[in-house]
Write a protein that holds these residues in place. Structure first.
Motif, PDB file in Angstrom:
ATOM      1  N   UNK A 105      30.083  44.892  48.327  1.00  0.00           N
ATOM      2  CA  UNK A 105      30.701  43.574  48.531  1.00  0.00           C
ATOM      3  C   UNK A 105      30.283  42.610  47.414  1.00  0.00           C
ATOM      4  N   UNK A 106      29.172  42.934  46.726  1.00  0.00           N
ATOM      5  CA  UNK A 106      28.655  42.012  45.714  1.00  0.00           C
ATOM      6  C   UNK A 106      29.571  41.926  44.496  1.00  0.00           C
ATOM      7  N   UNK A 107      30.287  43.013  44.173  1.00  0.00           N
ATOM      8  CA  UNK A 107      31.284  42.893  43.096  1.00  0.00           C
ATOM      9  C   UNK A 107      32.690  43.160  43.633  1.00  0.00           C
ATOM     10  N   UNK A 108      32.808  43.061  44.940  1.00  0.00           N
ATOM     11  CA  UNK A 108      34.092  43.174  45.634  1.00  0.00           C
ATOM     12  C   UNK A 108      34.806  44.504  45.413  1.00  0.00           C
ATOM     13  N   UNK A 109      34.033  45.578  45.165  1.00  0.00           N
ATOM     14  CA  UNK A 109      34.659  46.902  45.202  1.00  0.00           C
ATOM     15  C   UNK A 109      35.056  47.176  46.641  1.00  0.00           C
ATOM     16  N   UNK A 110      34.302  46.599  47.567  1.00  0.00           N
ATOM     17  CA  UNK A 110      34.724  46.558  48.966  1.00  0.00           C
ATOM     18  C   UNK A 110      34.994  45.092  49.288  1.00  0.00           C
ATOM     19  N   UNK A 111      36.146  44.834  49.869  1.00  0.00           N
ATOM     20  CA  UNK A 111      36.501  43.452  50.185  1.00  0.00           C
ATOM     21  C   UNK A 111      36.109  43.169  51.636  1.00  0.00           C
ATOM     22  N   UNK A 112      35.254  42.179  51.855  1.00  0.00           N
ATOM     23  CA  UNK A 112      34.821  41.882  53.233  1.00  0.00           C
ATOM     24  C   UNK A 112      35.985  41.356  54.078  1.00  0.00           C
ATOM     25  N   UNK A 113      35.817  41.417  55.394  1.00  0.00           N
ATOM     26  CA  UNK A 113      36.818  40.837  56.289  1.00  0.00           C
ATOM     27  C   UNK A 113      36.584  39.335  56.407  1.00  0.00           C
ATOM     28  N   UNK A 114      35.320  38.962  56.264  1.00  0.00           N
ATOM     29  CA  UNK A 114      34.975  37.579  56.480  1.00  0.00           C
ATOM     30  C   UNK A 114      33.702  37.283  55.689  1.00  0.00           C
ATOM     31  N   UNK A 115      33.566  36.051  55.220  1.00  0.00           N
ATOM     32  CA  UNK A 115      32.345  35.661  54.536  1.00  0.00           C
ATOM     33  C   UNK A 115      32.640  35.022  53.195  1.00  0.00           C
ATOM     34  N   UNK A 116      31.565  34.673  52.495  1.00  0.00           N
ATOM     35  CA  UNK A 116      31.722  34.040  51.184  1.00  0.00           C
ATOM     36  C   UNK A 116      30.825  34.757  50.187  1.00  0.00           C
ATOM     37  N   UNK A 117      31.382  35.068  49.001  1.00  0.00           N
ATOM     38  CA  UNK A 117      30.604  35.705  47.940  1.00  0.00           C
ATOM     39  C   UNK A 117      30.605  34.766  46.751  1.00  0.00           C
ATOM     40  N   UNK A 118      29.413  34.433  46.286  1.00  0.00           N
ATOM     41  CA  UNK A 118      29.328  33.535  45.143  1.00  0.00           C
ATOM     42  C   UNK A 118      28.507  34.196  44.039  1.00  0.00           C
ATOM     43  N   UNK A 119      28.998  34.137  42.815  1.00  0.00           N
ATOM     44  CA  UNK A 119      28.253  34.685  41.676  1.00  0.00           C
ATOM     45  C   UNK A 119      28.148  33.585  40.630  1.00  0.00           C
ATOM     46  N   UNK A 120      26.921  33.335  40.181  1.00  0.00           N
ATOM     47  CA  UNK A 120      26.666  32.166  39.344  1.00  0.00           C
ATOM     48  C   UNK A 120      27.308  30.965  40.027  1.00  0.00           C
ATOM     49  N   UNK A 121      28.117  30.191  39.372  1.00  0.00           N
ATOM     50  CA  UNK A 121      28.642  29.037  40.095  1.00  0.00           C
ATOM     51  C   UNK A 121      30.006  29.285  40.736  1.00  0.00           C
ATOM     52  N   UNK A 122      30.595  30.465  40.455  1.00  0.00           N
ATOM     53  CA  UNK A 122      31.959  30.634  40.968  1.00  0.00           C
ATOM     54  C   UNK A 122      32.001  31.360  42.305  1.00  0.00           C
ATOM     55  N   UNK A 123      32.928  30.922  43.121  1.00  0.00           N
ATOM     56  CA  UNK A 123      33.149  31.581  44.409  1.00  0.00           C
ATOM     57  C   UNK A 123      34.122  32.731  44.181  1.00  0.00           C
ATOM     58  N   UNK A 124      33.657  33.968  44.461  1.00  0.00           N
ATOM     59  CA  UNK A 124      34.502  35.144  44.244  1.00  0.00           C
ATOM     60  C   UNK A 124      35.436  35.371  45.412  1.00  0.00           C
ATOM     61  N   UNK A 125      34.921  35.055  46.575  1.00  0.00           N
ATOM     62  CA  UNK A 125      35.663  35.414  47.779  1.00  0.00           C
ATOM     63  C   UNK A 125      35.253  34.467  48.888  1.00  0.00           C
ATOM     64  N   UNK A 126      36.225  34.045  49.663  1.00  0.00           N
ATOM     65  CA  UNK A 126      35.933  33.094  50.731  1.00  0.00           C
ATOM     66  C   UNK A 126      36.955  33.277  51.829  1.00  0.00           C
ATOM     67  N   UNK A 127      36.492  33.693  52.983  1.00  0.00           N
ATOM     68  CA  UNK A 127      37.434  33.891  54.078  1.00  0.00           C
ATOM     69  C   UNK A 127      36.750  33.585  55.401  1.00  0.00           C
ATOM     70  N   UNK A 128      37.384  32.777  56.175  1.00  0.00           N
ATOM     71  CA  UNK A 128      36.876  32.477  57.519  1.00  0.00           C
ATOM     72  C   UNK A 128      35.611  31.646  57.534  1.00  0.00           C
ATOM     73  N   UNK A 129      35.336  30.964  56.412  1.00  0.00           N
ATOM     74  CA  UNK A 129      34.110  30.170  56.358  1.00  0.00           C
ATOM     75  C   UNK A 129      34.424  28.675  56.281  1.00  0.00           C
TER      76      UNK A 129
END
Lengths: 222, 267
Positions: free
Chosen positions: B65-89
Motif C-alpha cells: 500500500x506504501x507505493x500503491x501496488x495494492x490500492x487500499x479500500x479506505x485510508x490515506x497515504x502520504x509520501x513527502x508532502x503529497x497525498x497519494x491516496x485518500x478515500x473515506x477519510x
C-alpha cells in the motif's frame, strides 16, 4: 489405368499459374499482417479490465472462429454488396474474410502468451515508475513476441492454404487459375498435382524461415 | 544513523479486503477477507522500520500500500508532502498525486526478484533510469554499472537473469531499485526465497544500505536482522498492528502476549 500424363499442358499455362501464385501471395501476406495486428488488438481488449470491452472481444473470437471461411467469403463479397451497396473487389473481400477468421485465432495465441508473463514483472516495472503502456512495450511485448513466433509462422502457412477459397468469388489466385486451366485442357490431375506441389513448397519454405527466426530470437533472449 | 523528525511516509486508517473469486458464471460470491483493518504507520527520514508477523498477518499488503501496488479500500497515504491516496477519510477523494512520479522515488525489492528475463543484467538496471528519468543510454548505463559495482555484480552485467543464482538476482534487483536514487526503499521478504547461506549475504547488502542512511521499510522473518538493523519494529497479526516499539526493546521484552508467542515460536 490408361490415363496418359501430359505435363506439357501445365508448362503452357505456367505464366497464368505464376500470376495466380503471385495474387495468392499478395492476398495471404496482406491478410496476415492485418490479422496479426488485429489479433493483438483483440487480445488486449480481451484482457481489458473494462468488462464490456472484454466481453465484446470474447464474442468476436468465439463468433469468428466458429464459422467456416467458405461462408464468410460469400457473405462478405455478395452479402455485403446486397445489403449496403458497397462494392468490394475480390482482393478486398478475400483479405477481410481471412483477416476476420485468423485474427480471432491469433488473438487467443497472443492472449495466452501475454497471460503467461508473470505478474511480478509488471509489478516491478510499475514500482520503478513505468506506466502501463511503457510496461507493456518494454517488459511484456518483447517476451510475448518470442513466445508467439512459432504459432505466427504456422498461422501464415494456414492462411496461404485457406486463401484458396477466394477462388469461389472469382479472385484469380493460384487455385482459381488451376481450376480454369484444368477445365480448359481436361488435365485435372496434372494441374491439381502441380497446385498441391506449389502449396507444399511454400509451406515448407515458410516453416523453414520460421524455424530460423525462432532460433535467432531464442538465442538473443536467453 | 540518525533518524530525523521529518516524516517521509505516512499511512492512516488503511483498510483492505480481498474479494474471493467467484467460480463460474452462476457461482456464489465467496466472502471477502479483510487483510488490513484500520492500520496507521509513519516513517521518518533515515529510519529503518521492520515489519514482522505470522503469514497472513497483512504485512506484505501493508508494504504494497506504501507505493500503491495494492490500492487500499479506505485510508490515506502520504509520501513527502503529497497525498497519494485518500478515500473515506473526509478529505478530497481518489488518487491525488501522479503515481509514476511518486513510485520512481520509492524503490522496491521483491521476494521473487522479478527481474526482466529478456534483458541483460545491465539493461534491467538501466531501463527505468532511461524510460522514467529520461537519462540518455550512456548516462543510464554508467549509473547502472556503478550500482552493480556496489552490489558486486558488475562482472555479470552482460548476463541474463536466467544465468544467475537467487542471491545474485536479488543483488541485481537491489541495484535496479537503487539506480533510481530512491528516497525510500521497501523490502518485501527479500530473503524468503533464498538458500540459508545466501540470506546472510543479502542481509549484509541491506545493512550497508541502512548504514548509508537510506530510509527503509522491511518486511522480514529475520528477527536477528530486525533487532540489529531496525530502529523500530512493528508486529502485525490478523490485519492489525499489535505492538510497535524500538527494535531491541520489542525483541528483548515484548509487552503483548501475541508478540511473545510469535517471537518464541520463531527464535
Amino acid at each position: 489405368m490408361n490415363y496418359e500424363m501430359d505435363w506439357s499442358a501445365v508448362w503452357a499455362q505456367a505464366p497464368q499459374l505464376a500470376k495466380g501464385l503471385w495474387f495468392t501471395l499478395q492476398i495471404s501476406f496482406t491478410a496476415y499482417v492485418c490479422a496479426a495486428v488485429l489479433g493483438l488488438v483483440i487480445a488486449l481488449l480481451r484482457l481489458s479490465p473494462i468488462r464490456l470491452l472484454s466481453m465484446a472481444a470474447f464474442a468476436y473470437t468465439q463468433f469468428f472462429r466458429a464459422i467456416s471461411i467458405y461462408i464468410y467469403i460469400i457473405w462478405i463479397y455478395f452479402g455485403l454488396t446486397m445489403v449496403t451497396g458497397l462494392e468490394l473487389t475480390p482482393f478486398a473481400a478475400s483479405v477481410i474474410s481471412i483477416t476476420l477468421l485468423h485474427s480471432a485465432y491469433l488473438s487467443e495465441v497472443y492472449r495466452s502468451a501475454i497471460q503467461s508473463i508473470p505478474y511480478g514483472q509488471k509489478e516491478a516495472s510499475y514500482g520503478l515508475g513505468l506506466g502501463k503502456v511503457r510496461t507493456f512495450l518494454d517488459v511484456v511485448l518483447p517476451q510475448v513476441v518470442v513466445l508467439v513466433v512459432p504459432q505466427l509462422v504456422s498461422q501464415f502457412a494456414m492462411i496461404i492454404k485457406d486463401s484458396a477459397v477466394v477462388a469461389l468469388i472469382g479472385a484469380s489466385d493460384l487455385m482459381a487459375e488451376t481450376v480454369r486451366a484444368a477445365n480448359l485442357d481436361y488435365r485435372s490431375f496434372e494441374f491439381y498435382t502441380t497446385a498441391a506441389v506449389i502449396y507444399l513448397l511454400i509451406v515448407i519454405v515458410v516453416s523453414r524461415l520460421g524455424g530460423l527466426l525462432e532460433r535467432r530470437l531464442k538465442r538473443s533472449s536467453t | 544513523m540518525t533518524v530525523s523528525q521529518h516524516e517521509i511516509l505516512s499511512l492512516e486508517g488503511i483498510s483492505k479486503s480481498f474479494a474471493g473469486r467467484r467460480r463460474g458464471w452462476f457461482g456464489a460470491q465467496p466472502a471477502a477477507t479483510q487483510v488490513l483493518k484500520d492500520v496507521s504507520v509513519s516513517v521518518k527520514a533515515g529510519e529503518v522500520v521492520v515489519i514482522i508477523g505470522p503469514s497472513g498477518s497483512g504485512k506484505s499488503t501493508l508494504l504494497r500500500c506504501m507505493n500503491l501496488l495494492t490500492v487500499p479500500d479506505r485510508g490515506r497515504v502520504r509520501f513527502q508532502q503529497s497525498i497519494l491516496f485518500d478515500k473515506g477519510m473526509g478529505g478530497q477523494e481518489g488518487r491525488l498525486a501522479d503515481l509514476s512520479d511518486i513510485r520512481r522515488r520509492i524503490g522496491m525489492v521483491f521476494q521473487h526478484f522479478n527481474l526482466f528475463p529478456h534483458k541483460t543484467v545491465l539493461d534491467n538496471v538501466a531501463l527505468a533510469p532511461m524510460r522514467v528519468l529520461g537519462l540518455s543510454a550512456g548516462e543510464a548505463r554508467s549509473r547502472s554499472m556503478a550500482e552493480l559495482e556496489r552490489v558486486g555484480m558488475a562482472a555479470k552485467s552482460a548476463d541474463y537473469p536466467g544465468q544467475l543464482s537467487g542471491g545474485q538476482k536479488q543483488r541485481v534487483a537491489i541495484a535496479r531499485a537503487m539506480a533510481m536514487r530512491p528516497e525510500l526503499m521497501l523490502f518485501d521478504e527479500a530473503t524468503s526465497a533464498l538458500d540459508p547461506e545466501i540470506i546472510k549475504d543479502i542481509l549484509e547488502q541491506m545493512k550497508m544500505l541502512a548504514a548509508s542512511g537510506m530510509t527503509m521499510v522491511v518486511v522480514t522473518h529475520e528477527i536477528g536482522f530486525a533487532r540489529e538493523v531496525g530502529d523500530r519494529i512493528i508486529f502485525m497479526d490478523q490485519g492489525r498492528i499489535v505492538e510497535e516499539g524500538p527494535a531491541r526493546e520489542l525483541v528483548g521484552a515484548p509487552a503483548n502476549p501475541r508478540t511473545q508467542a510469535f517471537l518464541n515460536a520463531i527464535l
